[in-house]
Every structure is written in structure tokens, then in C-alpha cells.
Motif scaffolding. Structure first.
Motif, PDB file in Angstrom:
ATOM      1  N   UNK A 514      39.694  57.926 -73.791  1.00  0.00           N
ATOM      2  CA  UNK A 514      38.764  56.810 -73.955  1.00  0.00           C
ATOM      3  C   UNK A 514      38.004  56.554 -72.653  1.00  0.00           C
ATOM      4  N   UNK A 515      38.707  56.650 -71.521  1.00  0.00           N
ATOM      5  CA  UNK A 515      38.051  56.400 -70.227  1.00  0.00           C
ATOM      6  C   UNK A 515      36.914  57.388 -69.992  1.00  0.00           C
ATOM      7  N   UNK A 516      37.161  58.665 -70.293  1.00  0.00           N
ATOM      8  CA  UNK A 516      36.110  59.670 -70.115  1.00  0.00           C
ATOM      9  C   UNK A 516      34.954  59.415 -71.067  1.00  0.00           C
ATOM     10  N   UNK A 517      35.255  59.016 -72.307  1.00  0.00           N
ATOM     11  CA  UNK A 517      34.193  58.733 -73.274  1.00  0.00           C
ATOM     12  C   UNK A 517      33.340  57.548 -72.819  1.00  0.00           C
ATOM     13  N   UNK A 518      33.990  56.519 -72.310  1.00  0.00           N
ATOM     14  CA  UNK A 518      33.239  55.351 -71.830  1.00  0.00           C
ATOM     15  C   UNK A 518      32.327  55.718 -70.663  1.00  0.00           C
ATOM     16  N   UNK A 519      32.849  56.532 -69.733  1.00  0.00           N
ATOM     17  CA  UNK A 519      32.040  56.944 -68.577  1.00  0.00           C
ATOM     18  C   UNK A 519      30.869  57.819 -69.021  1.00  0.00           C
ATOM     19  N   UNK A 520      31.129  58.775 -69.899  1.00  0.00           N
ATOM     20  CA  UNK A 520      30.066  59.660 -70.368  1.00  0.00           C
ATOM     21  C   UNK A 520      29.013  58.880 -71.149  1.00  0.00           C
ATOM     22  N   UNK A 521      29.451  57.930 -71.966  1.00  0.00           N
ATOM     23  CA  UNK A 521      28.511  57.092 -72.718  1.00  0.00           C
ATOM     24  C   UNK A 521      27.568  56.357 -71.780  1.00  0.00           C
ATOM     25  N   UNK A 522      28.134  55.806 -70.720  1.00  0.00           N
ATOM     26  CA  UNK A 522      27.311  55.087 -69.738  1.00  0.00           C
ATOM     27  C   UNK A 522      26.300  56.024 -69.067  1.00  0.00           C
ATOM     28  N   UNK A 523      26.728  57.228 -68.712  1.00  0.00           N
ATOM     29  CA  UNK A 523      25.833  58.190 -68.050  1.00  0.00           C
ATOM     30  C   UNK A 523      24.723  58.659 -68.989  1.00  0.00           C
ATOM     31  N   UNK A 524      25.056  58.923 -70.260  1.00  0.00           N
ATOM     32  CA  UNK A 524      24.034  59.361 -71.216  1.00  0.00           C
ATOM     33  C   UNK A 524      23.020  58.242 -71.462  1.00  0.00           C
TER      34      UNK A 524
END
Length: 584
Positions: A514-524
Motif C-alpha cells: 500500500x505504501x508503494x502504491x500511495x507513493x506511486x499514485x502521488x508521483x503519477x
């Protein structure tokens, strides 16, 4: 003559006990569990059910029921009820058969069912013990505070055969003498036999025999007390219901293309010559996108009809999935399927059961829709009182391994049922040996049917019949993906810097945490700015919001989505390009 004793405020004890017994008999007749099939064992279970609340006859319980004293150890009733059952069951068996020891396991299981009908189960070894001094102090007080004339009126009013009623007399002195002088040797003998004989048990027949009896008592007792002794009527679902829906929704299948492949697979499965009551274990292996939900349900409905034609019993269908995100999706599809045949679908035909499910139980009577209150709805839903139950692996396996009171209630629903396990590869591999053992034993001992559905069939049931002839044909026909593997380590920031989206493509990004998904979502989001909205999916999103987002993706309203692994297990969405974090 009325006993003047009560089980609940305003409800005579004999009325409650007889209604519970009537419900239990209906359940036993419907499921015909193997462990209680012969007449003597069935009579012992019915006696236990009839006496499950005997301990409520004490003055302590009756005054507590009226609110005139606090409930305490003296007003507890289950242990006293279990011991009185044991006392009278042994007296009946001495008259009925030459050696009551021949049925010691049956008597023990019925005793434990009564003892634990308000609590969770414990180790059998812990339970096989005679009352100690502390127990006897309480039991003596309870027995001395039972009015014989009232309790004997209660016993005489029970709807039991004459030979059972003949031994149902309460003599406080005789009961106490038996507890002090005879019960210790009985429990010692049981303890010794339990240690010796359980070592030789090679299957789970005794496990499921106990659980079906226990489950029947629990379900009947709770329905009588909380749902006005209501046992919903069964609903007829025609075996061609899925075919009817497919015709209404999609028309005639084209001669070529993906829909033609789906139709061919559907017909091969439904018309497979091995699908029938004689065989209990099946697999259904088809690639993603081939319509396993409809094909699997069609196979289950046909099997259900074939079993009914042979046995006269109509199996319930328990459809289990690994994640909530696909439960709502598949349940919505099944509701559409049933609507095409039934017109209006109520809870008797279809329910969802998981820890966040809507527990409102609805029954239709003509044009009228009855909605049960929350307490009754919860009992009916958690008891799986429906033709088709859509639930989670967690709920199913908690039931198969039931030790909690709430889960044990449902075991009688498994007898003769059809267990449809979708996306079964999602089960952690560490549990495969246990899963294999459980599913084969529930088939052997409860007569259940098991269908494992997935695109990536794990090696779980080697003796199962595959319902798709040559599944490889469909995988070859749907070899429509180009896979590129990049094993070079990179950061999320560097990945996004290199990412160049195309205007005519849609993109899904899947990560392991979930942490990686949240970070990637923010970057995209930062990369795309306000021009595009990026959908985020994980188990951290509330189920209602998650379903809304999945629905929006299915309708093509968004081109970009970031998700954890939850989307991999059967969530029906389409993207042109998928980026997958290397799986752990």
C-alpha cells in the motif's frame, strides 16, 4: 399442564424447547448428516436438543429472568443441562441397547453440544472431566433450587417419542447421587478411550459428525430466540437460469471471436459427461476473460439439479472468493442472472456474507417485501439461509474449521452443498495441505461438492475431474499479451521520470504494498497535473468507495489507475498497458 417455567421473558420453557426441536428436525431432515443418520444416534441428538435449556429451570435463573437478581454462576444453565442430558441418555441407552459403551462417542458429542451451546468450543480432552468440588458446590445448589413438580411438567411436555419421555423424570437425590458416585468413573473411562482411539482416526468423520450436531442445535436455538422460529422457505432456481440470462443479455453467440470461445467453453463445461452426483471434486480451468463466473455458476446449478433428481435434496451453493473487491462485483452479476429467471431476487435466493456486508434480510411474498429487523437479519444471514451464498474464503474456512460459536452455526449448511471456490490460487501455499485435506474430507463426510475455478490452477485436488477438456486450447487462443521484463532495479521516482504516456492508451500500475502504491499514485498525479485523474485502489479504501472506483474503471471513465495486488484476483477491468512491480 404448563410448567410455569420460562426460557425467555414471557416464553414458556417447554414452548421454546419444542420449537427448537422442531426446527432442528427440519434441518436434520434436509441435510441428513452421516454422523446422526441411524435412529438411535438421531434420538440421542434430539434428546440433547430438547434438554439444552433444562438448567433454566432453577429458581436462580427464573428470578434472574425477572430482573430480581443479578446473573451469576448459579443462574448459568448449559453445564447443568448437559449433565442432566447425560444422566437420562445413559438411562435410556441401558434400556435400548445391550452395551451403551458402543455409542460412547455419540453420547459425548451430544453432551458437548449442550455444554457449549452458548460459548466457543474447547479441546475435547479438557472437557472430558467429572465435576470437581467447586463445580459440585454450584451444581448441588442449583439442583436443590429446582422445583420437581414444575420441571417434571416441563419434561412431560417435550415433543419426544414415548420411550424417551419415559426416562425423563427429575429426582434431585438420584441425580446428585449419580453425579457424585457414577459420573467420575464415566468420565475417566471416556478420557482413557479418547486418548487411545483418536490415534487411530484417519479421517475427519468424527470431527464433522460432532460439528453437524452442534451446528443444528446452535442454529435452531438462535433462530427460535431471535427470528421467531422462522426457517425461510426454499426457492426454486432453474438449472438453465444462466443460459436464459446469457440469451437475454448477449443474444446469440457469434460464430467467431472471443464470445464464440466463451460460448464453446461454457457448453463444454455444462455438458461435461462427468458432471453429476457420483463425483464430488472438480476443477474448472479457463484463462482470464473467458467468463468463469457465469460458466461456474451454470455448472453448479446443473449439478444441483442432478443431485436433487437422485437424492431428493436440493444443495445450496456456497460461492467463496478471496477478496471483498470481487465479491461485490460477482454478487451483482449473479443478482442480474437470478433476476432474469425469478423476476425479483430476495435474500432467500442470494445473500452476501462477510464482515462488512449489508445484513438486511429481505423476503418477498407476492408483491410484498418483508424486511426483518437487524437482529433477525443478522441471524438469517450469518446462518447462510439462502440458496446461493457469496462469501469470503475467510468465512468458508472459519466454518470448515469451526470452533467459534458463530461460525459453527453454519456447518449444517455445508452438508450436501456445492462449494464453488473462485480464484483459488490466492490461497497462500502454506495452507494448501490443510485446504486439500479439508476439502476432501468435507466431500467424503458431508457429501459436499467442490469446484475449484481459476486461470492458474494450483495442485490442490489431484483426484478432481477437470471440467474443461484441454484448457490449453483456450490459453493458446487468448495469447494476446506482449510481456516485457525489466529486472534492472529502479526507484519509483526514476520510473515516473521515464514514463511517457500515449494519448490513445490506458495504464494500470500495480505494486506489492500500500505504501508503494500511495507513493506511486502521488508521483503519477504530479506528472499528469490536472489534465488526468488517477484512480487509487487498495484494501485501505473503504469497500463502498472501492466499488465505485472499480465501476468507474470498468465503464472506461479513467485512463490511469494505481493499485495493490487486490486487482489481480478477478477484478474485471481492461487496460492497454500494465506495469507490474516485481512480485515478492
Amino acid at each position: 399442564m404448563a410448567s410455569g417455567l420460562y426460557s425467555h421473558p414471557g416464553i414458556p420453557l417447554e414452548a421454546h424447547s419444542n420449537r427448537v426441536l422442531s426446527l432442528a428436525r427440519q434441518m436434520l431432515d434436509a441435510s441428513a448428516p452421516v454422523g446422526w443418520a441411524d435412529s438411535t444416534r438421531r434420538a440421542l441428538l434430539e434428546l440433547a436438543i430438547a434438554l439444552h435449556d433444562f438448567g433454566k429451570s432453577t429458581d436462580f435463573f427464573q428470578t434472574a429472568l425477572q430482573g430480581e437478581r443479578r446473573k451469576d454462576m448459579y443462574s448459568r444453565h448449559a453445564y447443568l443441562s448437559a449433565l442432566f442430558f447425560l444422566h437420562r441418555a445413559l438411562a435410556w441407552l441401558e434400556q435400548k441397547i445391550r452395551d451403551p459403551d458402543d455409542l460412547w462417542e455419540t453420547v459425548l458429542f451430544a453432551y458437548l453440544a449442550v455444554k457449549r451451546h452458548h460459548t466457543n468450543l474447547r479441546s475435547v480432552r479438557e472437557e472430558i472431566r467429572a465435576p470437581d468440588e467447586t463445580d459440585m458446590e454450584v451444581l448441588e445448589e442449583q439442583i436443590r433450587h429446582i422445583q420437581p413438580e414444575k420441571v417434571n411438567a416441563f419434561l412431560a411436555a417435550l415433543n419426544l417419542p414415548d420411550d424417551l419421555r419415559a426416562v425423563l423424570t427429575f429426582d434431585p437425590d438420584a441425580f446428585l447421587t449419580w453425579l457424585r458416585e457414577e459420573s467420575p468413573s464415566l468420565f475417566r473411562g471416556w478420557r482413557r478411550r479418547w486418548r487411545q482411539e483418536k490415534k487411530g482416526w484417519e479421517d475427519a468423520s468424527n470431527f464433522f459428525a460432532f460439528l453437524t450436531g452442534f451446528s443444528t442445535l446452535l442454529d435452531a436455538d438462535k433462530l427460535e430466540a431471535g427470528a421467531k422460529a422462522h426457517l425461510p422457505e426454499r426457492v426454486v432456481i432453474l438449472p438453465n437460469t444462466v443460459a436464459q440470462y446469457k440469451h437475454q443479455a448477449f443474444g446469440v453467440a457469434p460464430p467467431e471471436g472471443l464470445n464464440a470461445l466463451r460460448e464453446r467453453a461454457y457448453r463444454e463445461v455444462v455438458n461435461h459427461p462427468a458432471l453429476g452426483p457420483e463425483r464430488h471434486l472438480y476443477t474448472l480451468t479457463l484463462p482470464t476473460g473467458m467468463g468463469k463466473t457465469l460458466t461456474g455458476m451454470a455448472a453448479a446449478l446443473k449439478l444441483r439439479q442432478l443431485v436433487h433428481e437422485k437424492t431428493g435434496r436440493m444443495p445450496r451453493i456456497i460461492y467463496a472468493l478471496p477478496f471483498l473487491s470481487i465479491i461485490d462485483q460477482n454478487a451483482a452479476t449473479l443478482e442480474k442472472v437470478l433476476t432474469s429467471s425469478l423476476g425479483q431476487v430476495d435474500s432467500r435466493a442470494l445473500i452476501k456474507h462477510h464482515h462488512l456486508a449489508d445484513l438486511q434480510y429481505r423476503e418477498r411474498d407476492g408483491d410484498l417485501l418483508r424486511e426483518w429487523d437487524y437482529a433477525a437479519s443478522r441471524l438469517l444471514t450469518e446462518g447462510w439461509h439462502s440458496e446461493i451464498v457469496v462469501t469470503t474464503f475467510v468465512q468458508l474456512f472459519n466454518t470448515l474449521l469451526a470452533w467459534r460459536n458463530a461460525a459453527a452455526r453454519r456447518v449444517n449448511r455445508l452438508a450436501g452443498s456445492i462449494l464453488l471456490l473462485d480464484e483459488v490460487q490466492a490461497l497462500p501455499a502454506v495452507y494448501w495441505p490443510l485446504t486439500r485435506r479439508l476439502l476432501t474430507q468435507v466431500a467424503e463426510n458431508l457429501g459436499a461438492y467442490v469446484i475449484l475455478m481459476t486461470a492458474t490452477q494450483p495442485y490442490l485436488l489431484e483426484e478432481a475431474q477437470e471440467l474443461v477438456p484441454e484448457p490449453e486450447r483456450y490459453f493458446r487462443a487468448l495469447d494476446r499479451l506482449d510481456v516485457f521484463v525489466d529486472l534492472a532495479p529502479t526507484t519509483l521516482e526514476d520510473f515516473v521520470d521515464r514514463f511517457k504516456p500515449k494519448l490513445d492508451k490506458s495504464y494500470l500500475f500495480m505494486t506489492n504494498t500500500i505504501a508503494a502504491a500511495q507513493r506511486l499514485h502521488s508521483l503519477i498525479e504530479s506528472l499528469l497535473g490536472s489534465e488526468e485523474e488517477v484512480v487509487f485502489l487498495s484494501t485501505g479504501v473503504t469497500p463502498k468507495e472501492r466499488l465505485e472506483r472499480i465501476t468507474a474503471l470498468r465503464e472506461g471513465r479513467y485512463r490511469f489507475a494505481v493499485s495493490t495486488q487486490l486487482i489481480e484476483a478477478g477484478v474485471d477491468v481492461d487496460f492497454d498497458v500494465i506495469y507490474r512491480d516485481m512480485a515478492p
